[in-house]
Scaffold this active site. Structure first.
Site, PDB file in Angstrom:
ATOM      1  N   HIS A 178     -14.720   1.252   1.058  1.00  0.00           N
ATOM      2  CA  HIS A 178     -15.995   1.029   0.367  1.00  0.00           C
ATOM      3  C   HIS A 178     -17.104   0.834   1.404  1.00  0.00           C
ATOM      4  CE1 HIS A 178     -19.137  -0.550  -2.176  1.00  0.00           C
ATOM      5  NE2 HIS A 178     -18.473  -0.052  -3.200  1.00  0.00           N
TER       6      HIS A 178
ATOM      7  N   GLU B 268     -19.105   7.993  -3.290  1.00  0.00           N
ATOM      8  CA  GLU B 268     -20.132   6.985  -3.597  1.00  0.00           C
ATOM      9  C   GLU B 268     -21.260   7.090  -2.577  1.00  0.00           C
ATOM     10  OE1 GLU B 268     -18.520   3.487  -6.077  1.00  0.00           O
ATOM     11  OE2 GLU B 268     -18.419   2.941  -3.973  1.00  0.00           O
TER      12      GLU B 268
HETATM   13  P1  13P Z   1     -22.887   0.246  -8.905  1.00  0.00           P
HETATM   14  O1  13P Z   1     -22.198   0.865 -10.085  1.00  0.00           O
HETATM   15  O2  13P Z   1     -23.289  -1.179  -9.133  1.00  0.00           O
HETATM   16  O3  13P Z   1     -23.988   1.118  -8.371  1.00  0.00           O
HETATM   17  O4  13P Z   1     -21.780   0.154  -7.723  1.00  0.00           O
HETATM   18  C1  13P Z   1     -21.015   1.245  -7.405  1.00  0.00           C
HETATM   19  C2  13P Z   1     -19.943   0.814  -6.474  1.00  0.00           C
HETATM   20  O5  13P Z   1     -20.193   0.462  -5.334  1.00  0.00           O
HETATM   21  C3  13P Z   1     -18.560   0.779  -6.992  1.00  0.00           C
HETATM   22  O6  13P Z   1     -17.646   0.635  -5.957  1.00  0.00           O
END
Ligand code: 13P
Length: 246
Positions: free
Chosen positions: A101, A170
């Site tokens: 992450h 992400e």
């Molecule tokens: P949000 O959905 O709050 O933008 O976060 C995404 C995330 O980092 C999930 O791991």
């Protein structure tokens, strides 16, 4: 993993205490009663370590599955204050672990550390949710694909395959900002990731909620979502699933 199963994964980050199980009971009941669609998707929630074992045991034979948000890059037991090994996660009953992450990369997780985490997590038969994504500057410089390629090739191990690893794309600029890629851009990025890491499942994460999810419904090759903020509310999380199948 059957090929067309979609994933709705909720990453709670630094949120959740024992009584937060109320939120998950509502989500679990929704999935249990969603006879029309629930065979087509899987819900995984990653609560913090303090409640990981309790929640993993409680939901063991229920409709949702529990995972961990991270693991240490050494296994078994050792003299590492505050660390939780993949073995400890496995024994807690959790089935999945998020690795890579951007929060943890920002805290110092290098490619080498991430590779070790993945390797030990796979040794413990945990399923990996491997996060990748470019930042705002990299996007502006059109470096997205080269960043993603490095993040995949330098970290995934020989043992990584589409059965034990799900990729979560992400983009850092989209996390918690309300900004999301266009569905056209996302489609291209998902295809790119699947060319590098063959047959992989690819999720999208970053400001996914009941309204933004609608933009991505048409992307057949997108295998689901990694959801941060909206996973802390049963209603918001359930709305994502409902709107996806509406
Ligand atoms: P949000 O959905 O709050 O933008 O976060 C995404 C995330 O980092 C999930 O791991």
């Amino acid at each position: 993993m059957a090929n067309n199963i979609k994933y709705f994964i909720g990453n709670w980050k630094m949120f959740g205490v024992p009584k937060s199980i109320k939120i998950l009971n509502k989500v679990n009941n929704f999935v249990r009663l969603d006879k029309k669609n629930s065979r087509n998707y899987k819900v995984v929630i990653t609560p913090p370590f303090t409640i990981l074992e309790a929640f993993s045991r409680y939901y063991k034979k229920k409709s949702i599955t529990i995972g961990a948000q991270n693991c240490y890059h050494k296994d078994n037991f050792g003299s590492y204050t505050g660390a939780i090994s993949p073995y400890m996660i496995k024994v807690s009953g959790a089935k999945y672990v998020i690795i890579g992450h951007s929060d943890n990369r920002a805290d110092g997780d290098t490619d080498k550390i991430l590779r070790e985490k993945i390797s030990f997590a796979l040794n413990n038969n945990l399923k990996i949710i491997y996060c990748i994504g470019e930042n705002k500057i990299e996007k502006a410089k059109k470096k997205t694909f080269s960043v993603l390629k490095k993040q995949l090739l330098r970290v995934l191990t020989k043992k990584s395959n589409s059965n034990n690893t799900i990729v979560a794309y992400e983009p850092i600029w989209s996390i918690g900002t309300g900004k999301t890629p266009t569905s056209n851009d996302l489609e291209k990025t998902v295809a790119f990731i699947k060319r590098i890491f063959k047959n992989s499942k690819v999720l999208y994460g970053g400001s996914v909620d009941g309204s933004s999810v609608i933009n991505f419904k048409s992307l057949d090759d997108l295998d689901g979502f990694l959801i941060g903020g909206a996973s802390k509310s049963s209603k918001k999380f359930i709305d994502i699933i409902k709107n996806y199948y509406r």
